[in-house]
Scaffold this active site. Sequence first.
Site, PDB file in Angstrom:
ATOM      1  N   HIS A   1       0.835  -1.204   0.000  1.00 28.90           N
ATOM      2  CA  HIS A   1       0.000   0.000   0.000  1.00 28.90           C
ATOM      3  C   HIS A   1       0.866   1.250   0.000  1.00 28.90           C
ATOM      4  O   HIS A   1       2.077   1.178   0.201  1.00 28.90           O
ATOM      5  CB  HIS A   1      -0.919  -0.003   1.223  1.00 28.90           C
ATOM      6  CG  HIS A   1      -0.202  -0.305   2.509  1.00 28.90           C
ATOM      7  ND1 HIS A   1      -0.104  -1.574   3.030  1.00 28.90           N
ATOM      8  CD2 HIS A   1       0.467   0.482   3.376  1.00 28.90           C
ATOM      9  CE1 HIS A   1       0.577  -1.551   4.158  1.00 28.90           C
ATOM     10  NE2 HIS A   1       0.950  -0.311   4.400  1.00 28.90           N
TER      11      HIS A   1
ATOM     12  N   GLN B   1      -4.378   4.249   4.022  1.00 29.41           N
ATOM     13  CA  GLN B   1      -3.358   3.464   3.310  1.00 29.41           C
ATOM     14  C   GLN B   1      -3.988   2.632   2.195  1.00 29.41           C
ATOM     15  O   GLN B   1      -4.174   1.416   2.335  1.00 29.41           O
ATOM     16  CB  GLN B   1      -2.670   2.505   4.292  1.00 29.41           C
ATOM     17  CG  GLN B   1      -1.698   3.188   5.217  1.00 29.41           C
ATOM     18  CD  GLN B   1      -1.275   2.273   6.345  1.00 29.41           C
ATOM     19  OE1 GLN B   1      -2.090   1.559   6.919  1.00 29.41           O
ATOM     20  NE2 GLN B   1      -0.002   2.287   6.660  1.00 29.41           N
TER      21      GLN B   1
ATOM     22  N   ASP C   1       7.046  -5.665   3.618  1.00 29.46           N
ATOM     23  CA  ASP C   1       5.951  -5.584   4.579  1.00 29.46           C
ATOM     24  C   ASP C   1       4.658  -6.171   4.003  1.00 29.46           C
ATOM     25  O   ASP C   1       4.353  -5.992   2.824  1.00 29.46           O
ATOM     26  CB  ASP C   1       5.745  -4.092   4.891  1.00 29.46           C
ATOM     27  CG  ASP C   1       4.738  -3.849   5.979  1.00 29.46           C
ATOM     28  OD1 ASP C   1       5.038  -4.209   7.128  1.00 29.46           O
ATOM     29  OD2 ASP C   1       3.656  -3.309   5.694  1.00 29.46           O
TER      30      ASP C   1
ATOM     31  N   TYR D   1      -0.948  -9.928   1.070  1.00 31.51           N
ATOM     32  CA  TYR D   1      -2.201  -9.279   0.644  1.00 31.51           C
ATOM     33  C   TYR D   1      -2.113  -8.549  -0.688  1.00 31.51           C
ATOM     34  O   TYR D   1      -2.914  -7.646  -0.956  1.00 31.51           O
ATOM     35  CB  TYR D   1      -2.639  -8.273   1.721  1.00 31.51           C
ATOM     36  CG  TYR D   1      -2.481  -8.786   3.120  1.00 31.51           C
ATOM     37  CD1 TYR D   1      -3.335  -9.767   3.607  1.00 31.51           C
ATOM     38  CD2 TYR D   1      -1.461  -8.319   3.954  1.00 31.51           C
ATOM     39  CE1 TYR D   1      -3.185 -10.263   4.898  1.00 31.51           C
ATOM     40  CE2 TYR D   1      -1.299  -8.818   5.239  1.00 31.51           C
ATOM     41  CZ  TYR D   1      -2.163  -9.780   5.701  1.00 31.51           C
ATOM     42  OH  TYR D   1      -2.007 -10.270   6.962  1.00 31.51           O
ATOM     43  N   LEU D   2      -1.133  -8.889  -1.529  1.00 28.04           N
ATOM     44  CA  LEU D   2      -0.909  -8.070  -2.720  1.00 28.04           C
ATOM     45  C   LEU D   2      -2.072  -8.093  -3.714  1.00 28.04           C
ATOM     46  O   LEU D   2      -2.385  -7.084  -4.326  1.00 28.04           O
ATOM     47  CB  LEU D   2       0.379  -8.487  -3.434  1.00 28.04           C
ATOM     48  CG  LEU D   2       1.671  -8.421  -2.609  1.00 28.04           C
ATOM     49  CD1 LEU D   2       2.882  -8.625  -3.507  1.00 28.04           C
ATOM     50  CD2 LEU D   2       1.796  -7.113  -1.843  1.00 28.04           C
TER      51      LEU D   2
ATOM     52  N   GLU E   1      -6.168  -9.265  -4.878  1.00 27.64           N
ATOM     53  CA  GLU E   1      -7.525  -9.517  -4.406  1.00 27.64           C
ATOM     54  C   GLU E   1      -8.201 -10.392  -5.458  1.00 27.64           C
ATOM     55  O   GLU E   1      -8.023 -10.167  -6.653  1.00 27.64           O
ATOM     56  CB  GLU E   1      -8.346  -8.219  -4.294  1.00 27.64           C
ATOM     57  CG  GLU E   1      -7.740  -7.149  -3.404  1.00 27.64           C
ATOM     58  CD  GLU E   1      -6.517  -6.479  -4.022  1.00 27.64           C
ATOM     59  OE1 GLU E   1      -6.488  -6.311  -5.267  1.00 27.64           O
ATOM     60  OE2 GLU E   1      -5.569  -6.147  -3.295  1.00 27.64           O
TER      61      GLU E   1
ATOM     62  N   GLU F   1       7.454 -10.396   5.640  1.00 30.35           N
ATOM     63  CA  GLU F   1       6.565 -10.231   6.791  1.00 30.35           C
ATOM     64  C   GLU F   1       5.224 -10.850   6.421  1.00 30.35           C
ATOM     65  O   GLU F   1       4.442 -10.262   5.664  1.00 30.35           O
ATOM     66  CB  GLU F   1       6.368  -8.759   7.159  1.00 30.35           C
ATOM     67  CG  GLU F   1       5.731  -8.635   8.535  1.00 30.35           C
ATOM     68  CD  GLU F   1       4.495  -7.738   8.622  1.00 30.35           C
ATOM     69  OE1 GLU F   1       3.994  -7.576   9.744  1.00 30.35           O
ATOM     70  OE2 GLU F   1       4.017  -7.221   7.599  1.00 30.35           O
TER      71      GLU F   1
ATOM     72  N   HIS G   1       8.251  -3.596  16.870  1.00 30.01           N
ATOM     73  CA  HIS G   1       7.641  -2.267  16.958  1.00 30.01           C
ATOM     74  C   HIS G   1       6.116  -2.312  16.980  1.00 30.01           C
ATOM     75  O   HIS G   1       5.478  -1.277  17.141  1.00 30.01           O
ATOM     76  CB  HIS G   1       8.114  -1.430  15.766  1.00 30.01           C
ATOM     77  CG  HIS G   1       7.649  -2.022  14.455  1.00 30.01           C
ATOM     78  ND1 HIS G   1       8.199  -3.173  13.930  1.00 30.01           N
ATOM     79  CD2 HIS G   1       6.661  -1.649  13.598  1.00 30.01           C
ATOM     80  CE1 HIS G   1       7.582  -3.465  12.794  1.00 30.01           C
ATOM     81  NE2 HIS G   1       6.657  -2.564  12.569  1.00 30.01           N
TER      82      HIS G   1
END
Length: 535
Positions: free
Chosen positions: A103, A167, A199, A203-204, A206, A241, A306
């Site tokens: 994103h 985002q 990151d 989910y790249l 859909e 990730e 983090h």
Amino acid sequence: MSAPWFVDAVFYEVPVYAFFDADGDGIGDFAGLTDKLDYLEWLGVTCIWLLPFYESPQRDGGYDVSDFKSVLPRYGTLDDVQQFLNEAHRRGLRVIADMIVNHTSDQHPWFQEARQPGSPMRSRYVWSDTPDRYRDARVIFTDTQDSNWSWDPVADAYYWHRFFDHQPDLNFDNPGVRDEIEDVIRFWLTLGFDGLRLDAVPYLYERDGTNGENLPETHAYLKRLRSMVDTEFNDRLLLAEANQWPEDVVEYFGDSDEFHMAYHFPLMPRLFLALAQGDAGIVVDVLDRTPEIPDGCRWGIFLRNHDELTLEMVSEVERECMWQHYAPEHSMRKNVGIRRRLAPLLGGDRRRIELLDVLLLSLPGSPFLYYGDEIGMGDEHLLDDRDGVRTPMQWEDSPNAGFSTAEPGDLYLPIVSSQEYSPAVVNVASQGDDADSLLHWTRRMLSIRADLPVMGAGGFLTIPAADPAVLCFERIAADTVVLVVANFLDAPVRCALDVDDPPTMVLAATPGASIDGSVITLDPYGWAWFSGSRP
Ligand code: NOJ
């Protein structure tokens, strides 16, 4: 063939803003990081992982990027980054950077253009006339978002976002997006980064009728990135990730043709749960459930980072137990997790901190330390979002903890103020003067580990122990073996291990640890590394 560098690496995660403020404006910067490289070299970590440092409105700690090929001016310039890389490399330290591929920020010029009716940029993002598409995709930030679609009045359409509504997700069906992201990766590797953490990779894409995670199209694109990296660069690392079950994460290694490394997300909460329950069984279960990974690939092991300590990969009952035990106050909870640092989570108990650290350093994978955990830094869980675990590094007992010369009110976040964790109690300088400090202990353990190649490329075997409180495993190389034992109970244990001819030479251990035949004795929360040779 020798193992790739990341197999023996010890990673140190640090946000640029949090480490050291060299120009006194209240926020850490590249010049400050460069100043502190001697410290990291002294500590014994070997690879620094930088959180996003690109131009960004900073509404998600920099994971909301508005220009992928820039440096946020408050952190410095591209020259400062180059200088930092040169200085790190001169000391033999590697550096990887975070890169956000899924994103952008809604302030990214691509999105601003894409909103305009008829814009050629429109298809760089995912739009819909209704918020009903892709219903099977879960909302990830359940505490702040109730849908993955948000309405944009300028575009007169809904846009898709798996995280915050500021985002928007990129549309990887668009060839321009695929090329741009590849080029961003090329840009930072060309500058000299030793690798990138990509990151949110599941989910790249859909697709209707799917949950939009781990899709074949996503893997195909990630393989393309890997192929570019292998063709154009030498010795670089791609780290995934992907907060998923081990059987889904292994897909991200491909056939040694996708990522080199991926974090082991399900292992992490189980280490804490085992400690809460005084029973190591759940750790053994997840390790046994972890599939083999291809040659040249590697797990990333971590305790804290983090973000909140995510509890997505445990059952509801386990989550409740973790919350009761580790986040008794509601303000300590965040989304599906816990926003606390390692030391406060473990009640500041040095024995428990060391126990988990020892496992971090010996489980099969490369360890990722989180800045400040080497001195047992505390948190400020009343701060917004995950800011409480991102406060300034505590260098000394002085105003601003030696982090910055700015007015305290001008710091990007306040210094930890609690009685137990304020800089008066927890800081690098005083622990540096105390050979018995957590800082020196961490350094010693890293140094012992650095002399044990078996902790890197070595094999792994769980060893049954007669007492469920004891976790026991071996790290195995052709001619050496290291036996690791850890007692998850606040009581001494003495129990038999199901192992013939266990190694007996103590490499590091708590004072009461001993092995007699195959019977191990350990202090409350005791642990030991024994080494031996194997014919
Ligand atoms: C994963 C990062 O670790 C987290 O900090 C961020 O909020 C999300 N990606 C969304 O960008």
